[in-house]
Design a protein around this motif. Structure first.
Motif, short mmCIF file in Angstrom:
data_model
loop_
_atom_site.label_atom_id
_atom_site.label_comp_id
_atom_site.label_asym_id
_atom_site.label_seq_id
_atom_site.Cartn_x
_atom_site.Cartn_y
_atom_site.Cartn_z
N GLY A 336 0.85 -1.19 0.00
CA GLY A 336 0.00 0.00 0.00
C GLY A 336 0.88 1.23 0.00
O GLY A 336 2.11 1.13 -0.01
N ALA A 337 0.26 2.40 -0.01
CA ALA A 337 0.98 3.68 -0.07
C ALA A 337 1.95 3.67 -1.27
O ALA A 337 1.54 3.42 -2.39
N ASP A 338 3.26 3.83 -0.99
CA ASP A 338 4.20 3.88 -2.11
C ASP A 338 4.60 2.49 -2.61
O ASP A 338 5.32 2.37 -3.58
N LYS A 339 4.13 1.43 -1.92
CA LYS A 339 4.51 0.07 -2.37
C LYS A 339 3.27 -0.67 -2.88
O LYS A 339 2.60 -1.36 -2.13
N GLN A 340 2.96 -0.43 -4.13
CA GLN A 340 1.74 -0.98 -4.71
C GLN A 340 2.04 -2.23 -5.55
O GLN A 340 3.03 -2.27 -6.26
N PRO A 347 -8.28 -0.36 -4.29
CA PRO A 347 -8.95 0.74 -4.98
C PRO A 347 -8.07 1.98 -5.03
O PRO A 347 -7.19 2.15 -4.19
N GLU A 348 -8.28 2.81 -6.05
CA GLU A 348 -7.56 4.09 -6.14
C GLU A 348 -7.92 4.91 -4.91
O GLU A 348 -9.08 4.93 -4.49
N GLU A 349 -6.95 5.57 -4.33
CA GLU A 349 -7.23 6.34 -3.11
C GLU A 349 -6.74 7.78 -3.28
O GLU A 349 -5.75 8.01 -3.96
N GLU A 350 -7.41 8.70 -2.64
CA GLU A 350 -6.98 10.10 -2.70
C GLU A 350 -5.69 10.28 -1.92
O GLU A 350 -4.81 11.02 -2.30
N ASN A 351 -5.60 9.58 -0.79
CA ASN A 351 -4.42 9.71 0.07
C ASN A 351 -3.89 8.31 0.45
O ASN A 351 -4.14 7.84 1.55
N PRO A 352 -3.17 7.69 -0.46
CA PRO A 352 -2.75 6.30 -0.22
C PRO A 352 -1.96 6.12 1.09
O PRO A 352 -2.08 5.09 1.74
#
Ligand code: PEP
Ligand code: MG
Length: 539
Positions: A336-340, A347-352
């Motif tokens: 998650g966040a920077d490690k996708q 799901p696409e997130e506004e603030n991962p």
């Protein structure tokens, strides 16, 4: 002057003539033969000679670069007696009635290509080992041998890539540095170069053209920069840096193999952070006393699908085995966040960074979490494992994670699968919430490890990926230092150890503060272990 940029894999400075490795070229003909049995015997005799050579090489290199690093020659030796290696060669001699040299080259290239095509970086890098063994056998058959680093003056040696045999046999006094067009970070070129203290840069690609042969070059193995025709002033600059690095290195070497202890007698555990099995090599080379953070999510990245239990188990087991009883703290996946990883279908997130990440994914998708925990528990018999959960914000989250771990233990028990029931379960303190309630969390966790990278991001509300905010990012902000102190105090009140595995752990301006705060363990990049041990010894 031309400047080329590669990937620095072994630090150090070198200035000298750029020389391309001249290899003895074998002209391998597709020669038909009539005496099949005799040809197979000739091949088998060459295999035996190669095995003797490798045995000798393993013995002498073990003295020079250590037993573990010389192990590659034992592996080469094992390849020689592996039917996967020799049977296709015998088949070519027998069925196509062709000479042994040609058969070795054909079958060896095909096998090397199979390895090169594998997904796993470690296996990919083994292609070079196959080529090395193949070349050795061909050289013996044809009565020639590679003429590595011939010539009298010491040079910066360039090539497409270097094989382990070549790298190991270089006369250290003739090779100032190694530079290559290809090469992987976990290639033996890189490992040997680091072990033997030869600066090395890999991955220049075609820019490292043969047309540069004979020119003077200056290289910095840390930054990966190669300057062709640098001129007297730049040479002076490189030489100065070389002297400085040499002094630092000498001063640091005396701390190798020692405990990390302050002059006042306080003992600190100095661990290393890794992201893959291949990084263990660097951790051991750096003299780490354990692994304080194994970023297990890297096993999930760069793939098309989830790594299965077996794949994960093998990786954890290898790290634990290679660390030989030293503690290895495996962080459960922080995806998650920077490690996708696309196949997670998040799901696409506004603030991962504030979104579906780490333990949140594990708690909402327990099957995934259980697969990882099963792999870790199964591997736990192989060494000294600990598990930590990332991004914990509440006691409930920790209890839920622990309950899933308990389920996994129960299932393994019911299946009579061996594992260590007592693997310590700790948490990362990387949210301000966790630091503030660390007194409550300490009752449920067996250890804390402070992730200062995220703790800084969430405390200062500064996206760690956004360089534009660097002027606002005070990494020594009082709020962060207070949260670290609060966490350490609460850990100690509860009688559990506390470490730091974020980048701040290697910040020498804070080492004194960490020790005074009672931090028990610092986990840093492998290359920072010895310099930090030196700093701590002086406190
Ligand atoms: C941290 O947040 O400090 C940490 C060590 O974890 P990562 O950098 O992998 O997020
Ligand atoms: Mg983190």
């Amino acid at each position: 002057m031309i400047t080329l940029q590669g990937k620095g894999v072994s630090g150090g400075i070198a200035v000298g003539k750029l020389t391309f490795l001249e290899r003895t070229h074998y002209s391998i003909e597709k020669k038909p033969i009539t005496e099949v049995i005799a040809e197979i015997e000739r091949f088998n005799a060459a295999r035996e000679t190669a095995a003797v050579q490798l045995e000798e090489l393993s013995r002498t290199m073990a003295e020079k670069i250590g037993k573990e690093n010389a192990l590659v020659f034992d592996i080469h030796s094992m390849m020689l007696s592996d039917p996967d290696f020799y049977q296709p060669i015998i088949d070519i001699i027998e069925n196509q009635r062709l000479c042994a040299e040609y058969a070795v080259m054909e079958a060896g290239s095909a096998l090397a290509q199979d390895f090169a095509d594998m997904d796993d970086d470690y296996m990919k890098a083994r292609a070079v080992d196959i080529r090395d063994v193949t070349n050795r056998v061909i050289a013996i058959l044809s009565g020639t041998w590679m003429d590595a680093a011939a010539g009298s003056d010491p040079v910066i040696l360039a090539a497409d890539d270097f094989s382990p045999s070549e790298t190991a046999q270089f006369d250290r006094s003739k090779v100032l540095a190694l530079v290559s067009r290809a090469g992987a970070t976990n290639s033996h070129t890189a490992i040997f170069a680091r072990t033997m203290g030869i600066p090395a840069i890999i991955g220049f690609g075609p820019s490292l053209s043969a047309g540069l042969a004979g020119t003077i070059a200056a290289i910095d193995g840390e930054t990966g920069v190669l300057c062709v025709d640098p001129g007297p002033e730049l040479i002076e600059e490189f030489n100065k840096k070389h002297e400085q690095l040499e002094e630092e290195r000498q001063a640091m070497e005396k701390y190798r193999g020692r405990e990390t202890i302050t002059s006042g007698g306080k003992r600190i555990q100095l661990f290393a952070n890794i992201g893959s099995v291949a990084d263990v090599e660097a951790a051991l080379l750096g003299d780490a006393e354990g692994i304080g953070l194994f970023r297990s999510e890297f096993l999930y990245l760069g793939r098309e699908d989830y790594p299965d239990e077996e794949t994960q188990y093998e990786s954890y087991k290898r790290v634990l085995e290679e660390m030989k009883g030293k503690q290895v703290i495996i962080r459960t996946m922080d995806i998650g966040a920077d490690k996708q990883a696309g196949y997670f279908g998040l799901p696409e997130e506004e603030n991962p960074a504030l979104g579906m990440r780490a333990i949140r994914i594990c708690l909402t998708r327990p099957e995934l979490f259980k697969t990882q925990l099963r792999a870790i528990y199964r591997a736990s018999s192989a060494g000294n494992a600990a598990v930590m959960f990332p991004m914990i914000c509440s006691v409930t989250e920790l209890l839920r994670a622990k309950a899933i771990a308990a389920e996994v233990r129960e299932e393994l028990g019911a299946q009579k699968i061996a594992f260590n029931e007592k693997v310590p379960l700790g948490i990362m303190i990387e949210t301000p919430a966790a630091a503030v309630i660390s007194d409550l969390l300490a009752k449920e966790a067996e250890f804390f490890s402070i992730g200062t990278n995220d703790l800084t991001q969430y405390t200062l509300a500064i996206d760690r990926q956004n360089d534009a905010l660097s002027e606002f990012c005070d990494i020594h902000h009082e709020a962060i230092l207070r949260l670290i102190k609060l966490t350490a105090d609460n850990a100690h009140k509860a009688g559990i150890p506390v470490g730091i595995c974020g980048s701040l752990g290697a910040d020498k301006t804070l080492t004194k503060f960490f020790i005074e705060t009672g931090i028990d363990e610092l986990s840093v990049e492998p290359a920072s272990v010895l310099p930090l041990r030196k700093v701590i010894a002086k406190l």
